[in-house]
Every structure is written in structure tokens, then in C-alpha cells.
Design a protein around this motif. Structure first.
Motif, PDB file in Angstrom:
ATOM      1  N   LYS A 141     -58.539 -90.452  18.014  1.00  0.00           N
ATOM      2  CA  LYS A 141     -59.261 -91.739  17.921  1.00  0.00           C
ATOM      3  C   LYS A 141     -59.642 -91.949  16.468  1.00  0.00           C
ATOM      4  O   LYS A 141     -60.540 -91.296  15.944  1.00  0.00           O
ATOM      5  CB  LYS A 141     -60.515 -91.703  18.794  1.00  0.00           C
ATOM      6  N   GLN A 167     -60.954 -93.949  13.020  1.00  0.00           N
ATOM      7  CA  GLN A 167     -62.006 -94.885  12.635  1.00  0.00           C
ATOM      8  C   GLN A 167     -61.643 -95.407  11.247  1.00  0.00           C
ATOM      9  O   GLN A 167     -61.393 -94.612  10.329  1.00  0.00           O
ATOM     10  CB  GLN A 167     -63.329 -94.087  12.591  1.00  0.00           C
ATOM     11  N   TYR A 189     -57.923 -94.256   7.390  1.00  0.00           N
ATOM     12  CA  TYR A 189     -58.620 -93.946   8.642  1.00  0.00           C
ATOM     13  C   TYR A 189     -59.096 -92.506   8.627  1.00  0.00           C
ATOM     14  O   TYR A 189     -58.486 -91.645   7.989  1.00  0.00           O
ATOM     15  CB  TYR A 189     -57.682 -94.132   9.840  1.00  0.00           C
ATOM     16  N   HIS A 224     -61.023 -89.293  11.229  1.00  0.00           N
ATOM     17  CA  HIS A 224     -61.471 -88.830  12.539  1.00  0.00           C
ATOM     18  C   HIS A 224     -62.319 -87.584  12.298  1.00  0.00           C
ATOM     19  O   HIS A 224     -61.823 -86.581  11.783  1.00  0.00           O
ATOM     20  CB  HIS A 224     -60.263 -88.486  13.430  1.00  0.00           C
ATOM     21  N   ILE A 238     -70.137 -94.401   7.128  1.00  0.00           N
ATOM     22  CA  ILE A 238     -68.903 -93.782   7.637  1.00  0.00           C
ATOM     23  C   ILE A 238     -68.966 -92.268   7.582  1.00  0.00           C
ATOM     24  O   ILE A 238     -68.026 -91.602   7.905  1.00  0.00           O
ATOM     25  CB  ILE A 238     -67.662 -94.274   6.860  1.00  0.00           C
TER      26      ILE A 238
END
Ligand SMILES: [Zn+2]
Length: 213
Positions: A106, A108, A115, A117, A211
Motif C-alpha cells: 500500500k 503513500q 511513493y 510505504h 509524511i
């Protein structure tokens, strides 16, 4: 063929069982690619056994059994590594954390097409997967501590050279760098840090608290 390895102190701590979970995960995953580090670790383990033998009356047969078992384990890891190369680019030690393929991860978005994870570990340090689009770079950053980056697929390059699948970049506090993914496949890496990264640009610094990178 792997050319970039963790530094010796990390390998030694790994062999002594003194590395935290996140770091061990990176080293064990690198070892599935790297026969050189596998034999260094096996050698240090054997040496440790002999030293132990001098100071402690552990029966030799017991030590021999341990060494033999370790060699068997190593062969098993090698065998699994060879078999798994066909079906997945995820090293076996990492599969318990993220699944068998990157399709199950998944992701992010952290901006700029990059990205991440986050991987849950118990040692308080940060382990994450990063996916950098082919030909793109992550924002230039320095480190509050050490950073290990293991390439799982694709490649990246920075001031220290080019890193391909299986290579590990081991950088310290003083280094500021801006990894650039190779053209071809997206670069997917396992990154372990013992402290938050320090981004140089204003925007990455602004989004950083949200983040957790
Ligand atoms: Zn190595």
C-alpha cells in the motif's frame, strides 16, 4: 553481481546479533543478493565459535553442530534466493513485512511522483520502501544519522556511484545527496534511517511532518 555492500561495522554488529530489527532486515535482505557478505558473515560466525571454544568448555561437537547448522541454513537461504529470483524481486526476509510482491504494497504519495510505504518494526528506527519514478530524483537531503538504502528493483545514482538491485548504499550523517532513479524501471528501495532526514528545500521541509519521512 553486487558491488556496494554495508560497511564492516554493520556486518560485524549483524553477526553479533547486536543490530536493531530495521537494520538487520536491510542486511539480511542484501545478503540474499550478495554471496560476498554471506561468506563474510559465515566466516565471522565460525571464528566466533573458535574463540568461544578457547575460553569456554563447550563440547566441540556442539560447536561443530552449530557451525554445520549455520552452513545448512545458509545453503537454504541461497537455494530460496535462487528459486525466488524467478517469482519475486522481494528478498525472503522482507516478505514477512510487505508480502511476496510489490503489487501487494500500500503506497503513500509523498509528492513529485515518489511513493513510500512505512514498515512496522520494533526498534524505534525507521524502515520504509521508497518508489522513485524512472528518471526522477528524490529531494536533496542530509541525514541526522546513518542511512542504509537497498535497491530492490530499478537503479539509482548519486555522488557515490550507481546502485542496482542488491546494492546497498551506506551513508553517514555528513553526507547530503540527491539520488536520481535510472531510466528504465521505477526504482524501488528499502531505506533504513536512525533519524529523520533533513531536506534542504523549503517545500519538502514543510511537508515532512505530515509524511513522517
Ligand atoms: Zn554485500
Amino acid at each position: 553481481m553486487t558491488f556496494h555492500h554495508p560497511q564492516e561495522d554493520i556486518l560485524m554488529s549483524y553477526t553479533a546479533g547486536a543490530l536493531g530489527e530495521s537494520w538487520s532486515l536491510a542486511v539480511a535482505s542484501h545478503m540474499t543478493f550478495c554471496p560476498e557478505c554471506r561468506s563474510s558473515v559465515a566466516l565471522v560466525e565460525e571464528l566466533g565459535g573458535f574463540l568461544l571454544e578457547e575460553h569456554d568448555p563447550v563440547p566441540l561437537s556442539e560447536l561443530a553442530l552449530t557451525v554445520a547448522q549455520e552452513q545448512l541454513d545458509l545453503q537454504a537461504v541461497e537455494q530460496v534466493a535462487i528459486n525466488s529470483a524467478v517469482v519475486s524481486s522481494i528478498p525472503v526476509p522482507l516478505r514477512d513485512y510487505i508480502g511476496d510482491t510489490v503489487d501487494e504494497v500500500k503506497w503513500q504519495s509523498i509528492g513529485g511522483g515518489v511513493y513510500q510505504h512505512l514498515i512496522s518494526t520494533q526498534d524505534g528506527d525507521q524502515a520504509r520502501l521508497l518508489q522513485i519514478p524512472a528518471g526522477k530524483s528524490v529531494p536533496e537531503h542530509g541525514h541526522g544519522g546513518r542511512e542504509l538504502t537497498l535497491v530492490l528493483s530499478g537503479s539509482f545514482s548519486d555522488e557515490n556511484g550507481e546502485f542496482v538491485a542488491g546494492d546497498i548504499e551506506d551513508v553517514s550523517e555528513e553526507v547530503t545527496h540527491q539520488p536520481l532513479a535510472g531510466t528504465g524501471d521505477n526504482c524501488i528501495c528499502l531505506v533504513v534511517t536512525d533519524s529523520a532526514l533533513k531536506f534542504k528545500g523549503l517545500i519538502p521541509r514543510f511537508v515532512q511532518p505530515f509524511i513522517s519521512i
